[in-house]
Design an enzyme around this catalytic site. Structure first.
Site, mmCIF file in Angstrom:
data_model
loop_
_atom_site.group_PDB
_atom_site.id
_atom_site.type_symbol
_atom_site.label_atom_id
_atom_site.label_comp_id
_atom_site.label_asym_id
_atom_site.label_seq_id
_atom_site.Cartn_x
_atom_site.Cartn_y
_atom_site.Cartn_z
ATOM 1 N N SER A 67 -45.577 -57.086 -29.567
ATOM 2 C CA SER A 67 -44.512 -56.327 -30.209
ATOM 3 C C SER A 67 -44.851 -54.838 -30.254
ATOM 4 O O SER A 67 -45.065 -54.220 -29.217
ATOM 5 C CB SER A 67 -44.238 -56.913 -31.599
ATOM 6 O OG SER A 67 -42.974 -56.513 -32.088
ATOM 7 N N ASP A 105 -39.756 -62.365 -29.806
ATOM 8 C CA ASP A 105 -40.965 -61.640 -30.233
ATOM 9 C C ASP A 105 -42.218 -62.520 -30.143
ATOM 10 O O ASP A 105 -42.213 -63.678 -30.568
ATOM 11 C CB ASP A 105 -40.769 -61.173 -31.674
ATOM 12 C CG ASP A 105 -41.768 -60.124 -32.100
ATOM 13 O OD1 ASP A 105 -42.955 -60.465 -32.254
ATOM 14 O OD2 ASP A 105 -41.366 -58.963 -32.279
#
Length: 343
Positions: free
Chosen positions: A57, A194
């Protein structure tokens, strides 16, 4: 090697070959500016050599900027590339937040009754333009770093690790795709969310790639938050922290188990060829950021980003002074057993 001062005498810095180290970078939205600060400070140190990075991320965003800048202009180039990227994040955030749908309050309201396929049908993602404009992926591929980015396969629920040759803007976006605010990133026939759900960050690539055995974790989610949350927002915040730490804690427990087997002499050949000891170190950014609520992960104001960056620089400076001496000694400065195995 230590540089000479203007009068030709050593400047007092340690001499000798820099000690190799791996980094593991967590995600955390705008709190990723803390990791920017850590990398900024570590890149100034001449006693350590960052040879591998596993990231997720916001950590992935930092990692590719660092790698591209390093390939183009050495440590100074890496520092400049990260600053330019975060400046672009701040500039883009004036109208549409990079890490959320349209700012924290609006995103929270939208998520309660609609998906990003409803409120963002054209799949606009401001992070794409930033990554594509700011990161030279040819330079990333040419860098000497071992680089690994984690994303979560939507259909299988498994972690997907993109190694350096596979890393593109899409891989970065996949690693940073929060499903409440962005549509899944499709790469080939797979869709990704994610990486924090299944690898925040993933440590196993560092084990099997021959990366340095000393691993420095840069944590953005607190492992411990005193007190029981009572308000809805506080409960959600703590749930997010626990969820995004779960995969990392699982890997660290497995590493601690292997360490114990090695220390107790219970692993013999040929198993010793398969398993190796990782020496774990940590910068506890999550604890430094305890006072910053969930909404600040969407704050892209330059003043805020540089404030968080400076916290990261300070933490890295303290770690270098207090713990970096353990790198290369086959000794961890972060006690996994005490943190996760002892009741």
């Amino acid at each position: 090697m230590a540089k000479a001062s203007e009068n030709g005498k050593p400047n007092g810095k340690p001499t000798g070959k820099p000690r190799p180290i791996s980094l593991a970078l967590q995600g955390g939205g705008s709190h990723g500016a803390y990791t920017w600060g850590v990398l900024d400070r570590l890149s100034e140190d001449e006693t350590l050599d960052i040879e591998a990075i596993s990231a997720t991320s916001a950590g992935a965003i930092n990692a590719v900027a660092y790698a591209a800048g390093l390939a183009a202009g050495g440590p100074a180039g890496a520092r400049a590339a990260m600053e330019q990227l975060w400046r672009a994040v701040s500039d883009a955030g004036s109208g549409m937040n990079v890490f959320g749908a349209a700012g924290f309050q609006m995103a929270s309201a939208l998520q309660s009754f609609a998906s990003p396929y409803d409120f963002n049908p054209f799949n606009f993602n401001p992070l794409r333009r930033i990554v594509e404009n700011q990161v030279d992926f040819d330079a990333v591929h040419a860098s000497g770093l071992k680089l690994f980015l984690s994303a979560t396969n939507v259909e299988t629920g498994k972690v997907r690790v993109f190694s350096k040759a596979e890393i593109t803007a899409d891989a970065v976006l996949a690693s940073a795709c929060l499903p409440q605010t962005f549509q899944a990133v499709e790469i080939g026939e797979e869709a990704f969310w994610d990486g924090g759900f299944m690898g925040n960050p993933s440590l196993f690539p560092l084990i099997y790639s021959g990366a340095p055995q000393d691993v420095l974790l840069v944590l953005l989610n607190p492992l411990v938050r005193p007190g029981v949350p009572k308000r809805a927002a506080e409960i959600q915040e703590r749930l997010n922290e626990i969820s995004f730490n779960a995969s990392l804690i699982g890997e660290l427990r497995a590493i601690a188990f292997v360490q114990r087997l090695i220390d107790d002499g219970m692993l013999k050949e040929p198993l010793m060829k398969k398993y190796r000891r990782l020496n774990i170190h940590a910068i506890r950014g999550g604890q430094d950021l305890l006072g910053y609520g969930l909404a600040t992960k969407y704050d892209s104001r330059w003043r805020f980003l540089t404030e968080v960056r400076d916290l990261g620089r300070g933490a890295a400076d303290r770690w270098l002074a207090e713990c970096a001496k353990d790198v290369g000694t086959k000794q961890s400065s972060f006690d996994i057993r005490k943190e996760f195995l002892e009741v």
